[in-house]
Write an enzyme that holds these catalytic residues in place. Structure first.
Site, mmCIF file in Angstrom:
data_model
loop_
_atom_site.group_PDB
_atom_site.id
_atom_site.type_symbol
_atom_site.label_atom_id
_atom_site.label_comp_id
_atom_site.label_asym_id
_atom_site.label_seq_id
_atom_site.Cartn_x
_atom_site.Cartn_y
_atom_site.Cartn_z
ATOM 1 N N GLU A 313 -26.718 -9.630 -7.629
ATOM 2 C CA GLU A 313 -26.196 -10.800 -8.338
ATOM 3 C C GLU A 313 -24.678 -10.913 -8.219
ATOM 4 O O GLU A 313 -23.973 -11.150 -9.199
ATOM 5 C CB GLU A 313 -26.633 -10.769 -9.815
ATOM 6 C CG GLU A 313 -28.150 -10.753 -9.971
ATOM 7 C CD GLU A 313 -28.634 -10.820 -11.421
ATOM 8 O OE1 GLU A 313 -27.888 -10.394 -12.312
ATOM 9 O OE2 GLU A 313 -29.764 -11.303 -11.625
ATOM 10 N N ASP A 387 -37.694 -8.899 -14.009
ATOM 11 C CA ASP A 387 -36.521 -8.911 -14.872
ATOM 12 C C ASP A 387 -36.866 -9.036 -16.358
ATOM 13 O O ASP A 387 -36.645 -10.095 -16.936
ATOM 14 C CB ASP A 387 -35.606 -10.080 -14.460
ATOM 15 C CG ASP A 387 -34.252 -9.981 -15.114
ATOM 16 O OD1 ASP A 387 -33.988 -8.960 -15.755
ATOM 17 O OD2 ASP A 387 -33.468 -10.931 -14.977
ATOM 18 N N GLU A 415 -33.600 -11.363 -24.321
ATOM 19 C CA GLU A 415 -33.203 -12.429 -23.388
ATOM 20 C C GLU A 415 -34.355 -13.375 -23.079
ATOM 21 O O GLU A 415 -34.185 -14.591 -23.072
ATOM 22 C CB GLU A 415 -32.669 -11.801 -22.086
ATOM 23 C CG GLU A 415 -32.320 -12.829 -21.035
ATOM 24 C CD GLU A 415 -31.763 -12.220 -19.754
ATOM 25 O OE1 GLU A 415 -31.640 -10.981 -19.667
ATOM 26 O OE2 GLU A 415 -31.444 -13.004 -18.844
HETATM 27 O O1 GCW Z 1 -31.754 -10.561 -16.309
HETATM 28 C C1 GCW Z 1 -30.584 -10.623 -15.664
HETATM 29 C C2 GCW Z 1 -29.683 -11.254 -16.657
HETATM 30 C C3 GCW Z 1 -28.248 -11.021 -16.287
HETATM 31 C C4 GCW Z 1 -28.044 -9.523 -16.155
HETATM 32 C C5 GCW Z 1 -28.968 -8.985 -15.071
HETATM 33 C C6 GCW Z 1 -28.862 -7.475 -14.905
HETATM 34 C C7 GCW Z 1 -26.084 -8.261 -16.678
HETATM 35 O O2 GCW Z 1 -29.971 -12.627 -16.746
HETATM 36 O O3 GCW Z 1 -27.455 -11.575 -17.311
HETATM 37 O O4 GCW Z 1 -26.698 -9.211 -15.869
HETATM 38 O O5 GCW Z 1 -30.273 -9.272 -15.411
HETATM 39 O O6 GCW Z 1 -29.690 -6.783 -15.447
HETATM 40 O O7 GCW Z 1 -27.961 -7.020 -14.216
#
Ligand code: GCW
Length: 722
Positions: A313, A387, A415
């Protein structure tokens, strides 16, 4: 006459004052450490008799914490002042310490018991000696004594019989760590409970009382590490100005057995070190990290180490220099090794430019690296391969890395499970992953055994939880969010505890001992995560939430810069059917699991229904276990989710008067929001999927309140946590 009158008004005033005191506003700040006087007279009698005096010999910062905690807690719970002494003449006393700190403990011959509990464990025993009756908290270290003290307090807080104690306890994993995704400007990524606890601007001089209460709460559930900063990292935290602040926090947490860790941005040598490269094999880079680590240890001699998100990311990493994740992790590990620090290298990697199913990418990347990491590296793996979805099958890396210690990463912050407004008790979700069988060494090779090191003989073990804590007065926004922090700590210490036990403890300590209340609220908590799964992502659906902020439904999300950040990538709905084919005919992500699992999950008829659309793309008329078609079953699940929220509302409403009115009202209002959220999820998803299924929502089910266009037009602004 006048005198009597003023006497009476004085009485009235006193009565009013004490009433005010007992009904003071309950703001939730005290978490599960409320320490109000216990309600049961019988238990009080027993406790007052045996714990009226506390003997703690020896001194150290941790023993000071032990004394303070026992004094405050026992004073409150027993409703009478408690003396802490080095010597006691009483016949029945509580004694706490180590054989090294306390001659009395040494004389009680507990060596054999203590040998079994290691550095952090403890024994709680009732002992008669020299005509006295002792309740003993004994350990090999002062920290063990602190953990033992909290265990005893928990027994009291839940009103257990302590007349014949025979407890021997030690943690199942070594590193039990909270991950804070906290930025230096105090925003919290995916945080829904206000701003960061860390007031960087006022540090190092100003030590907020919160830091101490944070440490107490964590120590009480066995958490022994905290990563202070976001994995989407800022290298500034590694500069001297910030290290002084970090040191202040580390000094504050030390007596509670909590070590401090930081996230290391891989490009730090360039950003704060003025080097031209961050290539892990470059000698200057190697020297830079070594010096940086030495510098950190000058501030914080027991610094825990680094947590790293690399090449994921947008974060920089070794692959920017055509090096592997092992090269990157080993660079830092080498610098930390002489100091006893560890590296927690995250396996959460995926690349939009790689044409492979996102669910497969971490395994593809890391599996070949097994055995190439240095001894002080742990690879930190999320519970599932996508995730932190409301439900995911366990991550295929568990069981696949016998030569690399794998650390669990759970997400405590919700989240994807309703953020700060929905009630979802997460222990059943954590347990579900831990209990999953990887078949790595045959049947019974559970994820829990991978994590606690017993399956592959890992020398390092750990469990991390992404924190849900912020500076909201009650720490977690939703009063029931506290239960998830609590449950994470309890399970990191002992993954064999049941979700029910943990819920029951937490309810009694946090709300009330009333048996009816405990039973009903426990029931409500136990079903709450499944409820969320039903109204958000039933039958294995996943990643269909709103764009970016992730709050609310967004199954229609498509055409974004990254395909793997859209919803259509995951649900693949067409007029023919729905679901992600991860079998041989599709992405074959299933091949990353053991053959036994492949056989079971590869066939829709034997695949657990909760993972159906995770692994299979099925026609709308596919017959599900209930006998309904897939489309009808989807309608039933979504509707059932809403019904369950309404049932939670009913349950909670009948509890009025059994808890303080502040928290009663807060939960009531939040459940109202949750009911609206659930309806929105149900209506938006069913209307959207109906555009493909072209089938009616069964007659008997409640109809959507609005049109699909309406739901698609919603665009909430400033959702917290982005
Ligand atoms: O789920 C995603 C989240 C991001 C997060 C990422 C991760 C910290 O939306 O906000 O970043 O995972 O775990 O690195």
């Amino acid at each position: 006459m006048i005198r009597t009158k003023s006497f009476l008004s004085l009485l009235l005033l006193t009565a009013l004052l004490s009433l005010q005191l007992t009904t003071r506003a309950e703001d939730g700040y005290r978490l599960w450490q409320r320490y109000d006087q216990l309600p049961s007279k019988n238990h009080l009698k027993q406790y007052r008799q045996s714990l009226g005096e506390v003997m703690v010999q020896g001194s150290s910062p941790t023993l000071t914490v032990v004394k303070e905690e026992l004094q405050t807690a026992l004073g409150g719970l027993l409703g009478q002042p408690v003396t802490i002494t080095e010597n006691s003449r009483k016949k029945e006393i509580l004694v706490a310490g180590t054989p090294a700190s306390s001659a009395l403990i040494k004389g009680l011959n507990l060596e054999a018991d203590l040998q079994k509990v290691g550095k952090e464990g403890y024994v709680l025993v009732s002992k008669k000696a020299g005509g006295k009756k002792y309740t003993v908290i004994a350990a090999n270290t002062d920290l063990g004594v602190l953990y033992g003290s909290f265990h005893l307090l928990r027994l009291l807080q839940t009103q257990q019989d302590i007349s014949n104690l025979q407890v021997s306890n030690s943690p199942k994993v070594q590193h039990r760590i909270l991950n804070h995704w906290d930025n230096l400007d105090r925003t919290v990524e995916r945080g829904y409970a206000g701003f960061s606890l860390w007031d960087w601007h006022k540090l190092p001089q100003y030590i907020d009382q919160r830091y101490l209460d944070y440490a107490r709460a964590n120590a009480s559930i066995g958490i022994n590490g905290t990563v202070l900063t976001n994995v989407n990292a800022n290298s500034l935290v590694l500069t001297p100005d910030y290290l002084r602040k970090v040191k202040a926090l580390a000094d504050t947490f030390r007596p509670y057995g909590i070590r401090v860790y930081l996230t290391a941005r891989f490009s730090s040598p360039i950003e704060i070190g003025k080097l031209k490269t961050a290539d892990p094999l470059n000698p200057e880079v190697i020297a830079w990290w070594k010096n940086k680590v030495d510098e950190i240890y000058r501030y914080i001699p027991d610094f825990g180490g680094f947590l790293v998100k690399a090449n994921s990311e947008g974060q920089p990493g070794p692959q920017n220099y055509n090096r592997s994740h092992a090269d990157g992790a080993n660079l830092l590990a080498q610098a930390l090794a002489p100091k006893g620090g560890i590296v927690m290298w995250r396996a959460f990697v995926y690349d939009n430019n790689v044409p492979e199913d996102r669910a497969k990418q971490a395994y593809t990347e890391f599996k070949p690296l097994d055995g190439t990491f240095k001894q002080n590296v742990m690879v930190q793996v999320k519970n599932g391969a996508i995730d932190f979805q409301p439900r995911e099958p366990f991550h295929p890396l568990f069981g696949a890395m016998p030569k690399t210690p794998l650390m669990m990463e759970f997400q405590i912050t919700q989240e994807y499970l309703g953020q700060g407004t929905n009630l979802a008790y997460l222990a059943p979700m954590f347990k579900e992953t831990l209990a999953a069988d990887t078949y790595a060494n045959g049947k019974g090779s559970t994820v829990a055994k991978v994590i606690d090191g017993s399956l592959h003989n890992y020398s390092l073990t750990g469990m991390a939880g992404v924190s849900n804590i912020g500076n909201d007065r009650n720490w977690t926004s939703h009063p029931f969010g506290q239960a998830n922090w609590y449950a994470f700590g309890r399970l990191a210490w002992d993954h064999s505890l049941t979700s029910e036990e943990i819920a029951e403890e937490w309810i009694k300590m946090t709300f009330s001992h009333d048996p009816g209340f405990v039973a009903q609220v426990k029931n409500m908590m136990m079903g709450s995560r499944e409820t969320v799964v039903n109204y958000m992502t039933p039958l294995g659906l996943h990643h269909i939430m709103g764009w970016d902020h992730h709050y609310g439904p967004g199954p229609w999300i498509k055409d974004k810069p990254r395909a793997d950040w859209t919803s259509v990538y995951y649900h693949r709905a067409t007029e023919k059917g729905i679901g992600f084919d991860r079998t041989k005919t599709g992405s074959n992500a299933l091949a990353q699991y053991a053959p036994d699992i492949q056989a079971q999950w590869g066939n829709p008829a034997t695949c657990p229904e909760e993972f159906l659309l995770w692994f299979h793309h099925l026609p709308w008329d596919y017959k599900t276990k209930s006998g309904r078609t897939l489309w009808n079953e989807l309608c039933y699940r979504y509707s059932g989710g809403v019904d369950s929220v309404r049932a939670m509302q009913k349950t909670w409403n009948t509890q009025q008067g059994k808890v303080d009115k502040e928290r009663f009202k807060q939960v009531q209002m939040l459940l109202t929001m949750q009911e609206q959220d659930a309806k929105m999820w149900r209506d938006a998803c069913l209307l959207y999927f109906q555009t493909f299924s072209k089938r009616p929502i069964p007659q008997e089910l409640e109809k959507p309140a609005n049109t699909l266009e309406y739901y698609m037009s919603l665009d909430p602004k400033f959702v917290p946590g982005i």
